[in-house]
Every structure is written in C-alpha cells, then in structure tokens.
Write a protein that holds these residues in place. Structure first.
Motif, PDB file in Angstrom:
ATOM      1  N   MET A 250       0.831  -1.202   0.000  1.00  0.00           N
ATOM      2  CA  MET A 250       0.000   0.000   0.000  1.00  0.00           C
ATOM      3  C   MET A 250       0.867   1.254   0.000  1.00  0.00           C
ATOM      4  O   MET A 250       0.579   2.222  -0.716  1.00  0.00           O
ATOM      5  N   ILE A 251       1.939   1.253   0.786  1.00  0.00           N
ATOM      6  CA  ILE A 251       2.847   2.397   0.824  1.00  0.00           C
ATOM      7  C   ILE A 251       3.486   2.622  -0.542  1.00  0.00           C
ATOM      8  O   ILE A 251       3.620   3.763  -1.010  1.00  0.00           O
ATOM      9  N   GLU A 252       3.870   1.560  -1.202  1.00  0.00           N
ATOM     10  CA  GLU A 252       4.464   1.678  -2.538  1.00  0.00           C
ATOM     11  C   GLU A 252       3.485   2.324  -3.510  1.00  0.00           C
ATOM     12  O   GLU A 252       3.865   3.177  -4.328  1.00  0.00           O
ATOM     13  N   GLN A 253       2.205   1.954  -3.412  1.00  0.00           N
ATOM     14  CA  GLN A 253       1.190   2.547  -4.279  1.00  0.00           C
ATOM     15  C   GLN A 253       0.990   4.027  -3.964  1.00  0.00           C
ATOM     16  O   GLN A 253       0.789   4.842  -4.874  1.00  0.00           O
ATOM     17  N   ILE A 254       1.069   4.377  -2.685  1.00  0.00           N
ATOM     18  CA  ILE A 254       0.915   5.788  -2.292  1.00  0.00           C
ATOM     19  C   ILE A 254       2.096   6.609  -2.784  1.00  0.00           C
ATOM     20  O   ILE A 254       1.934   7.668  -3.410  1.00  0.00           O
ATOM     21  N   THR A 255       3.317   6.140  -2.512  1.00  0.00           N
ATOM     22  CA  THR A 255       4.511   6.933  -2.856  1.00  0.00           C
ATOM     23  C   THR A 255       4.695   7.078  -4.367  1.00  0.00           C
ATOM     24  O   THR A 255       5.294   8.064  -4.822  1.00  0.00           O
TER      25      THR A 255
END
Length: 369
Positions: A250-255
C-alpha cells in the motif's frame, strides 16, 4: 488510600494483597489501553507488585511502564508447536507464574487461558468482565468477582478496563486515566540516526495510513492526494507503516503518486522507534491502529479516520484529536471486514479529502495557540 465506603460490599481489602497479575492477551493497541490499570493500582497502593501477562510481540507496549514490575509472555508461535514443545512452553510459564504467588488476578479478555490460570494459580481474588459467550460453570466459578461493562461503541475500552478496578472497590480519578508509554533511550538514538540520514530537520507531520486490517484503511488515491497537498503547503511529511507485505504494498502505491519528496520510514521501525517518531511530530494522521493509540499516549495531536470500527470504544484517549467519520452510513460502526467482507469499507472510501485537510489545519492552528 482507603476503599470508598460507597463501593461494593465485597470490595478487595488491598492491605491483604501484595502481588497482582493483569492478563491481556490481545493485539498491540489493546495492550497499550490497559496501561492506566497499572498506574492506578500503583497510585492508590504503592506497596503492590503488579505484573503483566501479554503476547510476546506486544511486550514493547508496557516494557518501560513505571508501574509494571515484570512482564510474562505467551509466544504467538506456540500454536504452531508440536504437542511436546507446546506443553513444555506452557509448563514453563505456569511454573514461573506460580512462583509469584499472586493474590489478585485481573483478567481483561474472554480468553479461556485466564480461567485456567486462575484455577491453577489460586489467587485470593480474581476479577473478570461478564461475557455472553462465557456463562458456563467452569468459567463463572474460576473468578471471585464479575462485572458488567457496556460495549457496543458506547464506552471506551480504557473505561471498560478500569471497570475491573471499580468492581473491587478502586475508583480512578480523571487525571490518572491517561495512557502510559515511556520512550526508550536506545530507540531515540536509532531515530536520531534515521532522521540524520534522511536530512530531516524541524517538526513534521507523521502519517501512518496503514493497518494490519485493510478494511480500516483510507484509499490509496486519497492518501497520496492528502500528502501532496500538505507537502505543497510546506509541511515536512514522515510516512510509516509496519513491515508486513500488505502494508508495504500500500505504501508503494501511495509513494508512486507523490509529487514532492518525503521521508519514508515504512518497514524500518520497531515499536519503540515508532513511539519516538510519533512523540516528536507536530501532528499524527492515521486510522484506527496502534500508532493512533501511541499518539494518544504521547499527547501528540492527531487526525484519525474511522470506518467500520467504533470511535467511542477505540478512539484517541484523553488527547487532542479530530475524528473523521461518515454521516452517510447508518450501518457503521459494523465491525465487518469491509462491505460484504470485501476488505473495502464504503464508509471510509467516501470520506472527502477536504474534510481531512480542514481537520489537519484546525489541529495545527490549535497546537500553535
């Protein structure tokens, strides 16, 4: 301190109590929400030696608590052991607990383990909440004191924990009910090094958008839009998440959607490190998860989005905060694993970005006054 004369007739005579065991076998946030119980016991009866029994991975939530003498743990991995290895681990724990000769056991969940331990440890007093799914004679006769407490998103979990003390004649004052989580000096040094490597200077907004339960999370798109707007306004952003594959994905998708640089510490922090990051922030933004409870313990102002879980029962406790909830979904808080068990909660997905931004601005303004 004397027991209130208006209290229960079978109140515990704490002059006859030396050692207390508090059992809370749940997740990290649940354990942190027990921290006032230990503090109240010490405040009123300084002679008490109060211990905790928790799962091993939740130990950091109480590790430096000044009112906790020692922490006993149950291994999460024990359930995967073979019969002999599991029996050996359980027997070692039981022997250790028996050596303590507890006079009082406070059991804060409906776990059967608590009933068995009360049977084997034979404390003079044992207190537990009444549960609809625990009405058999074995359970009821394992404890000396039972109490009723109102759930269903009508009473905060901290107060339900303190009800155990009320039942045995101990009333907590308003100012001693705050969460307690002391910072670790080694963790502060580790965070100093991470901030130095990241070239982070000054105060920042800490955003922890993830949870081990995805149905508690806001959408990736709106999280990234929020970060972009705050960054464009000149705020430094520190982003964190647990090292689980789901949260890091999820963090990868946000960043990948961000337009300005931030400090991303996702997957790099221990729980004690996370507490330091939270404590130093101007503001915490997140969802119903353990970092939100850590923010409350550190008195860091926070903006929190609640969906299927109940904000009355689980919201930030006795700390400055703004709650963002849907007024378009009368079904919430449902406690379900997303709508139709899809892991996607409409009551969160449909929260508007402007509402969150406005709440952030309000909290920042209040913090500066």
């Amino acid at each position: 301190m004397l027991t209130d004369t208006l209290g229960p007739k079978d109140a515990v005579d704490f002059s006859t109590v030396k050692r207390v065991l508090v059992i809370k076998l749940r997740h990290h946030g649940d354990v942190l929400l027990t921290s006032p119980v230990f503090q109240v016991l010490q405040n009123h009866y300084p002679h008490l030696e109060v211990d905790a029994l928790v799962y091993d991975d939740t130990r950091p939530m109480l590790e430096h608590h000044p009112a906790v003498r020692q922490i006993h743990t149950v291994g999460r991995e024990w359930k995967h052991f073979g019969p002999y290895a599991k029996f050996k681990a359980e027997l070692a724990l039981l022997r250790d607990l028996k050596l303590q000769r507890y006079d009082l056991v406070i059991h804060l969940t409906e776990s059967r383990r608590g009933a068995w331990l009360c049977r084997m440890l034979k404390p003079r007093y044992a207190v537990v909440r009444r549960y609809e799914n625990r009405r058999d004679k074995f359970w009821l006769n394992s404890f000396t004191h039972h109490y009723k407490s109102i759930g269903g998103n009508r009473r905060h979990t901290v107060e339900m924990h303190l009800d155990a003390l009320r039942r045995i004649g101990l009333q907590a004052s308003e100012d001693e009910r705050r969460l307690v989580m002391c910072l670790d000096s080694e963790a502060e040094q580790r965070v100093n090094e991470l901030f130095k490597l990241s070239k982070l200077k000054g105060r920042y907004i800490h955003i922890h958008p993830t949870s081990r339960w995805l149905f508690k999370c806001w959408s990736v798109e709106k999280c990234s839009q929020l970060i972009n707007r705050l960054s464009a306004s000149g705020h430094q952003i520190v982003l964190t998440a647990a090292p689980s594959s789901d949260e890091l994905k999820m963090i990868e998708q946000i960043t990948s959607r961000l337009t300005m640089p931030i400090v991303n510490l996702s997957g790099q922090l221990r729980l004690q490190d996370l507490a330091v990051v939270v404590a130093r922030a101007r503001l915490f933004i997140g969802v119903d998860s353990v970092p939100m409870h850590i923010a409350a313990a550190q008195q860091t102002p926070c903006v929190t989005m609640f969906g299927p879980s109940g904000e009355v029962e689980w919201g930030p406790w006795q700390s400055p905060h703004q709650l963002i909830t849907s007024d378009r979904h009368p079904c919430r808080p449902c406690g379900q694993d997303g709508c139709g068990n899809s892991k996607v909660s409409d009551c969160l997905e449909q929260l508007g970005l402007d509402r969150v931004v406005n709440a952030v601005q309000l909290m920042l303004t209040q913090a500066e006054q």
